[in-house]
Write a protein that holds these residues in place. Sequence first.
Motif, PDB file in Angstrom:
ATOM      1  N   HIS A 145       0.832  -1.213   0.000  1.00 30.90           N
ATOM      2  CA  HIS A 145       0.000   0.000   0.000  1.00 30.90           C
ATOM      3  C   HIS A 145       0.865   1.260   0.000  1.00 30.90           C
ATOM      4  N   ASP A 146       2.003   1.206  -0.666  1.00 31.13           N
ATOM      5  CA  ASP A 146       2.963   2.313  -0.721  1.00 31.13           C
ATOM      6  C   ASP A 146       2.868   3.010  -2.080  1.00 31.13           C
ATOM      7  N   ALA A 147       1.886   3.899  -2.216  1.00 40.41           N
ATOM      8  CA  ALA A 147       1.646   4.578  -3.486  1.00 40.41           C
ATOM      9  C   ALA A 147       2.816   5.463  -3.896  1.00 40.41           C
ATOM     10  N   ALA A 148       3.530   6.028  -2.937  1.00 38.92           N
ATOM     11  CA  ALA A 148       4.671   6.887  -3.274  1.00 38.92           C
ATOM     12  C   ALA A 148       5.762   6.076  -3.985  1.00 38.92           C
ATOM     13  N   SER A 149       6.037   4.871  -3.500  1.00 34.69           N
ATOM     14  CA  SER A 149       7.039   4.022  -4.152  1.00 34.69           C
ATOM     15  C   SER A 149       6.552   3.517  -5.500  1.00 34.69           C
ATOM     16  N   MET A 150       5.252   3.278  -5.622  1.00 33.06           N
ATOM     17  CA  MET A 150       4.697   2.896  -6.922  1.00 33.06           C
ATOM     18  C   MET A 150       4.894   4.029  -7.918  1.00 33.06           C
ATOM     19  N   ALA A 151       4.538   5.243  -7.514  1.00 29.34           N
ATOM     20  CA  ALA A 151       4.665   6.403  -8.397  1.00 29.34           C
ATOM     21  C   ALA A 151       6.121   6.667  -8.759  1.00 29.34           C
ATOM     22  N   ASP A 152       7.036   6.340  -7.860  1.00 28.88           N
ATOM     23  CA  ASP A 152       8.457   6.530  -8.128  1.00 28.88           C
ATOM     24  C   ASP A 152       8.944   5.643  -9.280  1.00 28.88           C
ATOM     25  N   CYS A 153       8.237   4.567  -9.556  1.00 26.92           N
ATOM     26  CA  CYS A 153       8.602   3.683 -10.679  1.00 26.92           C
ATOM     27  C   CYS A 153       8.193   4.284 -12.022  1.00 26.92           C
ATOM     28  N   TYR A 154       7.300   5.268 -11.989  1.00 31.17           N
ATOM     29  CA  TYR A 154       6.782   5.891 -13.203  1.00 31.17           C
ATOM     30  C   TYR A 154       7.618   7.094 -13.615  1.00 31.17           C
ATOM     31  N   ASP A 155       7.786   7.265 -14.917  1.00 32.31           N
ATOM     32  CA  ASP A 155       8.321   8.500 -15.484  1.00 32.31           C
ATOM     33  C   ASP A 155       7.270   9.596 -15.295  1.00 32.31           C
ATOM     34  N   ASP A 156       7.695  10.848 -15.252  1.00 34.94           N
ATOM     35  CA  ASP A 156       6.736  11.947 -15.093  1.00 34.94           C
ATOM     36  C   ASP A 156       5.734  12.009 -16.237  1.00 34.94           C
ATOM     37  N   ASN A 157       6.109  11.494 -17.405  1.00 34.60           N
ATOM     38  CA  ASN A 157       5.222  11.509 -18.567  1.00 34.60           C
ATOM     39  C   ASN A 157       4.563  10.149 -18.811  1.00 34.60           C
ATOM     40  N   ILE A 158       4.274   9.434 -17.737  1.00 35.57           N
ATOM     41  CA  ILE A 158       3.661   8.109 -17.814  1.00 35.57           C
ATOM     42  C   ILE A 158       2.319   8.168 -18.548  1.00 35.57           C
ATOM     43  N   GLU A 209      -1.992  12.205 -13.254  1.00 35.13           N
ATOM     44  CA  GLU A 209      -3.267  11.491 -13.090  1.00 35.13           C
ATOM     45  C   GLU A 209      -3.010  10.027 -12.723  1.00 35.13           C
ATOM     46  N   ALA A 210      -2.066   9.400 -13.431  1.00 38.67           N
ATOM     47  CA  ALA A 210      -1.776   7.988 -13.161  1.00 38.67           C
ATOM     48  C   ALA A 210      -1.191   7.813 -11.769  1.00 38.67           C
ATOM     49  N   LYS A 211      -0.260   8.677 -11.390  1.00 42.27           N
ATOM     50  CA  LYS A 211       0.335   8.587 -10.059  1.00 42.27           C
ATOM     51  C   LYS A 211      -0.715   8.833  -8.978  1.00 42.27           C
ATOM     52  N   SER A 212      -1.587   9.806  -9.211  1.00 39.74           N
ATOM     53  CA  SER A 212      -2.637  10.126  -8.240  1.00 39.74           C
ATOM     54  C   SER A 212      -3.669   9.014  -8.135  1.00 39.74           C
ATOM     55  N   MET A 213      -3.923   8.300  -9.236  1.00 36.81           N
ATOM     56  CA  MET A 213      -4.857   7.181  -9.187  1.00 36.81           C
ATOM     57  C   MET A 213      -4.409   6.174  -8.130  1.00 36.81           C
ATOM     58  N   TRP A 214      -3.106   5.833  -8.146  1.00 34.43           N
ATOM     59  CA  TRP A 214      -2.618   4.865  -7.161  1.00 34.43           C
ATOM     60  C   TRP A 214      -2.709   5.434  -5.751  1.00 34.43           C
ATOM     61  N   ARG A 215      -2.418   6.723  -5.575  1.00 40.18           N
ATOM     62  CA  ARG A 215      -2.557   7.348  -4.244  1.00 40.18           C
ATOM     63  C   ARG A 215      -3.998   7.242  -3.759  1.00 40.18           C
ATOM     64  N   MET A 216      -4.944   7.514  -4.651  1.00 43.49           N
ATOM     65  CA  MET A 216      -6.362   7.452  -4.308  1.00 43.49           C
ATOM     66  C   MET A 216      -6.761   6.013  -3.965  1.00 43.49           C
ATOM     67  N   LEU A 217      -6.350   5.059  -4.787  1.00 40.19           N
ATOM     68  CA  LEU A 217      -6.753   3.674  -4.569  1.00 40.19           C
ATOM     69  C   LEU A 217      -6.139   3.065  -3.315  1.00 40.19           C
ATOM     70  N   MET A 218      -5.007   3.586  -2.870  1.00 43.40           N
ATOM     71  CA  MET A 218      -4.347   3.030  -1.681  1.00 43.40           C
ATOM     72  C   MET A 218      -4.934   3.562  -0.383  1.00 43.40           C
ATOM     73  N   LYS A 219      -5.735   4.615  -0.440  1.00 39.24           N
ATOM     74  CA  LYS A 219      -6.322   5.188   0.777  1.00 39.24           C
ATOM     75  C   LYS A 219      -7.362   4.231   1.353  1.00 39.24           C
ATOM     76  N   GLY A 220      -7.098   3.696   2.538  1.00 40.58           N
ATOM     77  CA  GLY A 220      -8.061   2.868   3.247  1.00 40.58           C
ATOM     78  C   GLY A 220      -8.429   1.570   2.559  1.00 40.58           C
ATOM     79  N   THR A 221      -7.556   1.035   1.749  1.00 42.97           N
ATOM     80  CA  THR A 221      -7.874  -0.185   1.013  1.00 42.97           C
ATOM     81  C   THR A 221      -7.427  -1.436   1.771  1.00 42.97           C
TER      82      THR A 221
END
Length: 152
Positions: free
Chosen positions: A17-30, A44-56
């Motif tokens: 549930h570590d969205a920050a580390s997931m987003a770190d795998c993405y290029d800024d232009n993912i 948007e893609a990075k934020s999607m994972w942040r949103m989905l990880m909240k309280g999941t």
Amino acid sequence: MNNAATIEKFYSSFNAHDAASMADCYDDNITFQDPAFGVLLGDEAKSMWRMLMKGTDVQVTYSNVVANDNAGSADWVATYTFSKTGRKVVNRVHAEFEFKDGKIIKHSDTFDFWVWSRQALGISGLLLGWTGFLRQKVTEQATGRLKQFMGK
């Protein structure tokens, strides 16, 4: 880090549930694409994972990780409670990746939307999950939640 290790980091971070580390795998232009959200770009893609990880309660397993200098793939299974209905979902997904400089620049997830919708939505998913109408409605709701989450 080689590209297979990037995929491994992405999914182990997902399970943690570590969205920050997931987003770190993405290029800024993912560019991300899946049947529920459609196409998402950059933050948007990075934020999607942040949103989905909240309280999941999501638990993720992954296998068949393959990668070379430019592309890769993996199979993964997410088991979670769909928040809108409280129904348990086991979603089997195939992911394709493209890489640039050790970062994911394109991530495409595919899964059987009808199977997913039957689990997540119950009878309406069973009856309408094969239609473009339901898929469009799910995408509109998912991207609407994402825009709200991002403050747009």
